[in-house]
Design an enzyme around this catalytic site. Structure first.
Site, PDB file in Angstrom:
ATOM      1  N   THR A  59      21.993  45.867 -91.120  1.00 50.62           N
ATOM      2  CA  THR A  59      21.310  46.899 -91.891  1.00 50.62           C
ATOM      3  C   THR A  59      21.399  46.606 -93.383  1.00 50.62           C
ATOM      4  O   THR A  59      20.431  46.768 -94.120  1.00 50.62           O
ATOM      5  CB  THR A  59      21.898  48.292 -91.586  1.00 50.62           C
ATOM      6  OG1 THR A  59      21.820  48.512 -90.174  1.00 50.62           O
ATOM      7  CG2 THR A  59      21.131  49.387 -92.297  1.00 50.62           C
ATOM      8  N   CYS A  60      22.571  46.176 -93.833  1.00 53.30           N
ATOM      9  CA  CYS A  60      22.735  45.864 -95.258  1.00 53.30           C
ATOM     10  C   CYS A  60      21.825  44.707 -95.661  1.00 53.30           C
ATOM     11  O   CYS A  60      21.162  44.759 -96.697  1.00 53.30           O
ATOM     12  CB  CYS A  60      24.190  45.522 -95.566  1.00 53.30           C
ATOM     13  SG  CYS A  60      25.341  46.857 -95.199  1.00 53.30           S
ATOM     14  N   ALA A  61      21.800  43.682 -94.848  1.00 53.05           N
ATOM     15  CA  ALA A  61      20.946  42.532 -95.137  1.00 53.05           C
ATOM     16  C   ALA A  61      19.480  42.953 -95.172  1.00 53.05           C
ATOM     17  O   ALA A  61      18.718  42.527 -96.044  1.00 53.05           O
ATOM     18  CB  ALA A  61      21.173  41.443 -94.093  1.00 53.05           C
TER      19      ALA A  61
END
Length: 165
Positions: A59-61
């Site tokens: 999700t962060c990526a």
């Protein structure tokens, strides 16, 4: 303290995001070359703070990729992706992904950014990292939009964040 979840399980932060209309707290973060940057370095520009626990999660990526894509067309706007990852991990990720339209900055040294912005997670498996959030700051240094993402695994609302500009 924000009440958020990680995969449906409750976790908490040390505080709440700055309120809209208030001066954004200053910060000192570490850039990829190990020099420091502060909010004052972006005076006169709009700033989007894309904050997350770690660059090494899906999700962060995805959020870094999405803001990179959208940032290419923004005028007088800097997107700063902030986590507690080491600058080396941030550099590796951005190089591998061809990400050039956003800046990465790390709060690894003392965590003061997370504390000042109310983002540090206090319990659960990600304790000590930052929650997923977006803060938009106008050219005068005032907060104009905040979003504390309710579940750490969810993506922020990019369209609302960008509409606040």
């Amino acid at each position: 303290m924000a009440n958020i979840t990680l995969g449906g399980n409750p976790v908490h932060t040390v505080g709440n995001l700055p309120e809209n209309g208030t001066k954004a707290p200053d910060f000192t973060l570490v850039k990829q070359d190990l020099s420091t940057t502060s909010l004052a370095d972006f005076k006169g520009s709009k700033v989007i703070l894309n904050i997350f626990p770690s660059i090494d999660t899906g999700t962060c990526a995805a959020s870094v990729r999405k803001f990179n894509e959208k940032a290419a067309s923004l005028e007088n706007t800097k997107v700063i992706c902030v986590s507690r990852d080491l600058p080396f991990a941030q550099t590796r990720f951005c190089g591998a992904e061809g990400i050039a339209n956003v800046l990465t900055a790390s709060d690894f040294k003392d965590g003061s950014f997370g504390a000042d912005y109310g983002l540090t997670i206090t319990d659960g498996p990600l304790a000590g990292l930052h929650s997923r959030a977006v803060v938009v700051i106008n050219e005068e240094g005032n907060v104009v939009y905040t979003e504390q993402v309710p579940d750490i695994k969810d993506e922020p609302d990019y369209d609302n964040a960008l509409a606040s500009l």
